[in-house]
Design a protein around this motif. Structure first.
Motif, PDB file in Angstrom:
ATOM      1  N   UNK A  46      -2.372  -0.320  -5.754  1.00  0.00           N
ATOM      2  CA  UNK A  46      -3.691   0.043  -6.260  1.00  0.00           C
ATOM      3  C   UNK A  46      -3.782   1.546  -6.476  1.00  0.00           C
ATOM      4  N   UNK A  47      -4.396   1.932  -7.588  1.00  0.00           N
ATOM      5  CA  UNK A  47      -4.713   3.333  -7.863  1.00  0.00           C
ATOM      6  C   UNK A  47      -6.221   3.435  -8.033  1.00  0.00           C
ATOM      7  N   UNK A  48      -6.850   4.384  -7.353  1.00  0.00           N
ATOM      8  CA  UNK A  48      -8.291   4.533  -7.464  1.00  0.00           C
ATOM      9  C   UNK A  48      -8.700   5.976  -7.188  1.00  0.00           C
ATOM     10  N   UNK A  54      -7.288  11.406  -6.545  1.00  0.00           N
ATOM     11  CA  UNK A  54      -6.832  10.039  -6.758  1.00  0.00           C
ATOM     12  C   UNK A  54      -6.028   9.589  -5.548  1.00  0.00           C
ATOM     13  N   UNK A  55      -5.951   8.265  -5.359  1.00  0.00           N
ATOM     14  CA  UNK A  55      -5.123   7.720  -4.289  1.00  0.00           C
ATOM     15  C   UNK A  55      -4.355   6.514  -4.797  1.00  0.00           C
ATOM     16  N   UNK A  56      -3.086   6.452  -4.432  1.00  0.00           N
ATOM     17  CA  UNK A  56      -2.259   5.292  -4.746  1.00  0.00           C
ATOM     18  C   UNK A  56      -1.853   4.637  -3.432  1.00  0.00           C
ATOM     19  N   UNK A  57      -2.073   3.326  -3.335  1.00  0.00           N
ATOM     20  CA  UNK A  57      -1.759   2.553  -2.128  1.00  0.00           C
ATOM     21  C   UNK A  57      -0.771   1.446  -2.467  1.00  0.00           C
ATOM     22  N   UNK A  58       0.166   1.235  -1.574  1.00  0.00           N
ATOM     23  CA  UNK A  58       1.115   0.132  -1.692  1.00  0.00           C
ATOM     24  C   UNK A  58       1.128  -0.633  -0.384  1.00  0.00           C
ATOM     25  N   UNK A  59       0.876  -1.944  -0.451  1.00  0.00           N
ATOM     26  CA  UNK A  59       0.887  -2.802   0.730  1.00  0.00           C
ATOM     27  C   UNK A  59       1.863  -3.945   0.517  1.00  0.00           C
ATOM     28  N   UNK A  78      -0.644   7.729  -0.948  1.00  0.00           N
ATOM     29  CA  UNK A  78      -0.547   9.142  -1.314  1.00  0.00           C
ATOM     30  C   UNK A  78      -1.846   9.561  -1.980  1.00  0.00           C
ATOM     31  N   UNK A  79      -2.486  10.580  -1.426  1.00  0.00           N
ATOM     32  CA  UNK A  79      -3.624  11.208  -2.066  1.00  0.00           C
ATOM     33  C   UNK A  79      -3.083  12.278  -2.999  1.00  0.00           C
TER      34      UNK A  79
END
Length: 238
Positions: A46-48, A54-59, A78-79
């Motif tokens: 997810x990128x938001x 911005x922040x990118x999350x990987x789960x 990562x912010x």
């Protein structure tokens, strides 16, 4: 059983842009994860926007096999901010959970001091500050850049600064498109191969107009290990 989840986190490329340079937009992408050809679990990228950045999350969550029984999971965030057409990391968090064990690594990219440093469950020699240079990115941000920059026949060069490590990353984009099938959908995709020494290989398939890779394959010693296949993606309203 050896766990490759940390390496997979560094490899996974998601929440990226189409082949042409477009404005960064928020969205969510879901993948099915295979290990040596067998279904292992799921991954969500997810990128938001967050707090003016911005922040990118990987789960990643393993639901089957020995890793699933152990409740293995990994999350990385990562912010970052945009700098021109580039992505500049500001902070990073990685969490790994297996059974009753939990490991957390935190990183800060201080662009005023031009230095990055990590703390938490990281090896002692990786706690030392790393000098930053323009263009340095975390693994997740390099993944964003690869999909954004991919053009047939192009060579892509980046500098990876992540989890107390710094090293060059180079990728080669194939000259010709190739067919890739994901569920009932077929795509003409650009294949992007990371150039690296040793017994590891990484291939990413990028489709113009699709905001995330349609497939990501990791191989070791000539054998498939992790294989991520896109299930769905959707835009997210800010």
């Amino acid at each position: 059983m050896k766990s490759h989840l940390p390496l997979l986190l560094a490899v996974l490329i998601g929440a990226a842009l189409p082949g042409s340079a477009l404005a960064l937009e928020p969205f969510v992408a879901n993948y099915q994860v295979f290990n040596s050809g067998k279904a292992l679990g799921d991954a969500t990228m997810q990128v938001k926007p967050e707090g003016g950045h911005w922040r990118i999350d990987l789960n990643i969550h393993a639901e089957r096999g020995m890793m699933g029984l152990a409740g293995a999971a990994a999350q990385q965030s990562t912010l970052f901010e945009t700098a021109g057409e580039g992505y500049r990391p500001l902070s990073q968090t990685m969490v790994r959970k297996v059974l009753f064990s939990k490991r957390t690594i935190n990183g800060v990219y201080d662009w005023n001091k031009r230095s990055a440093q990590w703390s938490g469950d990281v090896k002692e020699h990786r706690r030392k500050p790393i000098p930053l240079a323009d263009g340095d990115m975390s693994g997740l941000l390099i993944n964003l850049a690869v999909v954004r920059d991919a053009q047939p026949g192009k060579t892509l060069n980046y500098r990876f600064v992540d989890s107390g490590r710094a090293r060059p990353h180079q990728y080669l984009v194939a000259q010709e498109l190739e067919g890739v099938k994901v569920d009932d959908m077929s795509f003409n995709a650009m294949r992007v191969n990371r150039v690296q020494s040793g017994n590891e290989e990484t291939s990413i398939w990028v489709v113009d107009g699709v905001p995330t890779p349609v497939r990501i394959l990791q191989r070791e010693n000539g054998q498939d290990t992790y294989d991520l296949r896109l299930v769905e993606y959707k835009g997210v309203n800010e």
